[in-house]
Design an enzyme around this catalytic site. Structure first.
Site, PDB file in Angstrom:
ATOM      1  N   GLU A 125      43.457  69.198  25.193  1.00  0.00           N
ATOM      2  CA  GLU A 125      43.927  69.592  26.337  1.00  0.00           C
ATOM      3  C   GLU A 125      43.267  70.287  27.136  1.00  0.00           C
ATOM      4  O   GLU A 125      42.951  69.549  28.281  1.00  0.00           O
ATOM      5  CB  GLU A 125      45.317  70.709  25.951  1.00  0.00           C
ATOM      6  CG  GLU A 125      46.673  69.865  25.190  1.00  0.00           C
ATOM      7  CD  GLU A 125      47.290  68.859  26.509  1.00  0.00           C
ATOM      8  OE1 GLU A 125      47.109  68.432  27.546  1.00  0.00           O
ATOM      9  OE2 GLU A 125      47.890  68.154  25.865  1.00  0.00           O
ATOM     10  N   THR A 182      39.843  64.472  32.687  1.00  0.00           N
ATOM     11  CA  THR A 182      38.834  63.734  32.380  1.00  0.00           C
ATOM     12  C   THR A 182      39.968  62.476  31.422  1.00  0.00           C
ATOM     13  O   THR A 182      40.729  62.893  30.874  1.00  0.00           O
ATOM     14  CB  THR A 182      37.771  64.648  31.212  1.00  0.00           C
ATOM     15  OG1 THR A 182      37.477  65.626  31.280  1.00  0.00           O
ATOM     16  CG2 THR A 182      36.826  63.556  30.663  1.00  0.00           C
ATOM     17  N   LEU A 207      30.557  66.007  29.317  1.00  0.00           N
ATOM     18  CA  LEU A 207      32.260  65.688  29.019  1.00  0.00           C
ATOM     19  C   LEU A 207      31.963  66.560  30.918  1.00  0.00           C
ATOM     20  O   LEU A 207      32.901  66.087  31.910  1.00  0.00           O
ATOM     21  CB  LEU A 207      32.961  66.538  28.318  1.00  0.00           C
ATOM     22  CG  LEU A 207      34.128  66.041  28.030  1.00  0.00           C
ATOM     23  CD1 LEU A 207      34.401  64.396  28.088  1.00  0.00           C
ATOM     24  CD2 LEU A 207      34.571  66.929  26.583  1.00  0.00           C
ATOM     25  N   TYR A 238      49.058  75.537  33.040  1.00  0.00           N
ATOM     26  CA  TYR A 238      48.770  73.230  31.941  1.00  0.00           C
ATOM     27  C   TYR A 238      48.967  73.507  30.485  1.00  0.00           C
ATOM     28  O   TYR A 238      49.490  72.998  29.851  1.00  0.00           O
ATOM     29  CB  TYR A 238      48.378  72.820  32.868  1.00  0.00           C
ATOM     30  CG  TYR A 238      47.877  71.670  32.024  1.00  0.00           C
ATOM     31  CD1 TYR A 238      49.130  70.680  31.986  1.00  0.00           C
ATOM     32  CD2 TYR A 238      47.044  71.109  31.220  1.00  0.00           C
ATOM     33  CE1 TYR A 238      48.726  69.017  31.237  1.00  0.00           C
ATOM     34  CE2 TYR A 238      46.830  70.112  30.344  1.00  0.00           C
ATOM     35  CZ  TYR A 238      48.059  69.419  30.565  1.00  0.00           C
ATOM     36  OH  TYR A 238      48.023  67.839  29.284  1.00  0.00           O
ATOM     37  N   ASP A 279      51.193  68.622  35.296  1.00  0.00           N
ATOM     38  CA  ASP A 279      49.741  68.281  36.093  1.00  0.00           C
ATOM     39  C   ASP A 279      49.790  67.061  36.935  1.00  0.00           C
ATOM     40  O   ASP A 279      50.469  66.690  37.073  1.00  0.00           O
ATOM     41  CB  ASP A 279      48.568  67.260  34.364  1.00  0.00           C
ATOM     42  CG  ASP A 279      49.246  66.440  33.887  1.00  0.00           C
ATOM     43  OD1 ASP A 279      50.510  65.473  34.551  1.00  0.00           O
ATOM     44  OD2 ASP A 279      48.378  65.676  32.945  1.00  0.00           O
ATOM     45  N   CYS A 320      56.586  49.473  36.911  1.00  0.00           N
ATOM     46  CA  CYS A 320      57.449  49.615  37.420  1.00  0.00           C
ATOM     47  C   CYS A 320      58.673  48.753  36.593  1.00  0.00           C
ATOM     48  O   CYS A 320      59.945  48.990  36.136  1.00  0.00           O
ATOM     49  CB  CYS A 320      57.964  49.607  38.729  1.00  0.00           C
ATOM     50  SG  CYS A 320      57.686  50.526  39.589  1.00  0.00           S
ATOM     51  N   CYS A 355      58.891  50.195  33.221  1.00  0.00           N
ATOM     52  CA  CYS A 355      59.449  51.526  32.852  1.00  0.00           C
ATOM     53  C   CYS A 355      60.683  51.929  32.508  1.00  0.00           C
ATOM     54  O   CYS A 355      61.968  51.766  32.590  1.00  0.00           O
ATOM     55  CB  CYS A 355      59.353  52.529  34.642  1.00  0.00           C
ATOM     56  SG  CYS A 355      59.922  54.271  34.535  1.00  0.00           S
TER      57      CYS A 355
HETATM   58  S1  SF4 Z   1      59.093  56.608  37.874  1.00  0.00           S
HETATM   59 FE1  SF4 Z   1      58.876  54.226  36.872  1.00  0.00          FE
HETATM   60  S2  SF4 Z   1      60.150  52.532  38.264  1.00  0.00           S
HETATM   61 FE2  SF4 Z   1      59.470  54.713  39.069  1.00  0.00          FE
HETATM   62  S3  SF4 Z   1      57.495  54.180  40.301  1.00  0.00           S
HETATM   63 FE3  SF4 Z   1      57.362  55.381  38.211  1.00  0.00          FE
HETATM   64  S4  SF4 Z   1      56.843  53.608  37.387  1.00  0.00           S
HETATM   65 FE4  SF4 Z   1      58.083  52.249  38.855  1.00  0.00          FE
END
Ligand code: SF4
Length: 362
Positions: free
Chosen positions: A39, A45, A82, A122, A140, A201, A204
């Site tokens: 972490e 990075t 790094l 974090y 983050d 998306c 997703c």
């Molecule tokens: S959460 Fe999923 S649906 Fe919403 S913008 Fe991000 S990738 Fe797209």
């Protein structure tokens, strides 16, 4: 917090993560030290950059006891390249504190762990949730971006006043049964699906919960505060030769590139030539008179908050004894010994040219 079925959201996210996450070495261990190292390295990075450093670091310092006993010089050497060297210095100091205060056992309470050097909200949330299953929400950059889109949060990411808003949202959505897996799932979603520029998306797992997707406003989130222009600095550096050796100096332990070794030099003043600046800076920094013999290279390098252009000169030592004004140590070394010292990446950019130059003139 806009209305969503939180349990269903968590389940979709975790199921997707368990079947789709990247296989990374720090995900195959429950050792809090190894998770902590990963972490610390992953802050600011990319994963691909971290991987070889993570392996090398753990080969050299396999346990927190090894790290606590190590010399800072050796830790910086393994970290060399790094960047953000304060992370290495803090990790080293924190390992010493764990050794002294907690007999080498990493504390599992927020207050104790959070007080260790370099452990911010974090790192504390990530390590305590992933290694010990404690219910803390990570926030983050990746998580903020996902949350901004999921909830159409208009607060800009790079604004300290919006942090509270993102923390509240992260807390409201967190999974208290599987906090470590959930946190990693949210971060992984940000890293490989809900990417900054072209979020995927269509793939997703939490699309149905995403307000930005539903309102066709994905491209509008996250909002950003207008970025300030990046400052640029013009710097003159001198490689000073004396009896077949070159002079290197060590920076103060704190601050940017703290503890690293470099060739002396500094900012060129307005109206000053780069060559004159090189001679002046060396005089001011180490009290030596030098004569410039060649312009070796021009090197450009970008740090997070500024950019530099370095003019590198080869110089002959003329007179004086080193009296340091700024650096905390110095060495006259043979160039083939330079690999023993941790140098900033910008210095590495001209080393091959310097080696060729030496072969040419000798
Ligand atoms: S959460 Fe999923 S649906 Fe919403 S913008 Fe991000 S990738 Fe797209």
């Amino acid at each position: 917090m806009k209305d969503i079925d939180i349990q269903y959201f968590q389940k979709n996210l975790i199921d997707w993560y368990l079947n789709n996450h990247r296989s990374l070495p720090w995900r195959k261990t429950e050792d809090p030290y190894r998770i902590w190292v990963s972490e610390a390295m992953l802050q600011q990075t990319q994963v691909s950059t971290v991987l070889p450093y993570y392996r090398k670091f753990l080969q050299k310092f396999p346990t927190i006891k090894h790290l606590a006993r190590a010399e800072l010089h050796d830790v910086l050497k393994v970290w060399e390249g790094l960047g953000y060297y304060a992370r290495a210095r803090n990790l080293h100091r924190a390992a010493g504190n764990v050794q002294q205060q907690y007999q080498g056992v990493i504390p599992t309470t927020w207050n104790q762990f959070r007080k260790l050097p370099g452990v911010g909200d974090y790192i504390a949330a990530a390590v305590l949730s992933i290694a010990f299953g404690l219910p803390y929400a990570v926030v983050d950059g990746n998580v903020k971006r996902v949350l901004a889109r999921l909830q159409c949060i208009a607060a800009p990411l790079n604004n300290s006043t919006s942090t509270k808003r993102f923390k509240e949202t992260a807390e409201a959505l967190k999974d208290t049964q599987m906090p470590g897996t959930y946190n990693q799932a949210l971060m992984e979603l940000g890293a490989i699906i809900c990417k900054p520029k072209h979020p995927l998306c269509d793939r997703c797992p939490v699309q149905r919960f995403c307000l930005a997707y539903q309102t066709k406003t994905v491209a509008e989130y996250p909002k950003k505060k207008a970025a300030r222009q990046t400052p640029q600095y013009h710097i003159a550096i001198g490689v000073v030769f004396k009896n077949g050796r070159v002079l290197i100096t060590q920076r103060k332990p704190d601050g940017l590139l703290g503890g690293l070794w470099e060739f002396p030099g500094g900012k060129i003043k307005k109206g000053e030539s780069a060559e004159a600046a090189c001679v002046r800076e060396i005089k001011e920094e180490v009290s030596l008179q030098v004569a410039v013999i060649d312009h070796l290279a021009q090197v450009k390098h970008a740090y997070t908050h500024f950019k530099i252009t370095m003019e590198i000169f080869c110089c002959n030592y003329k007179s004086g004894r080193v009296k340091r004004n700024g650096p905390v140590a110095h060495r006259w070394i043979k160039l083939d010994e330079i690999d023993q010292y941790a140098l900033p990446r910008a210095n590495h950019k001209f080393l091959p040219k310097l080696k060729k130059w030496i072969e040419m003139v000798s």
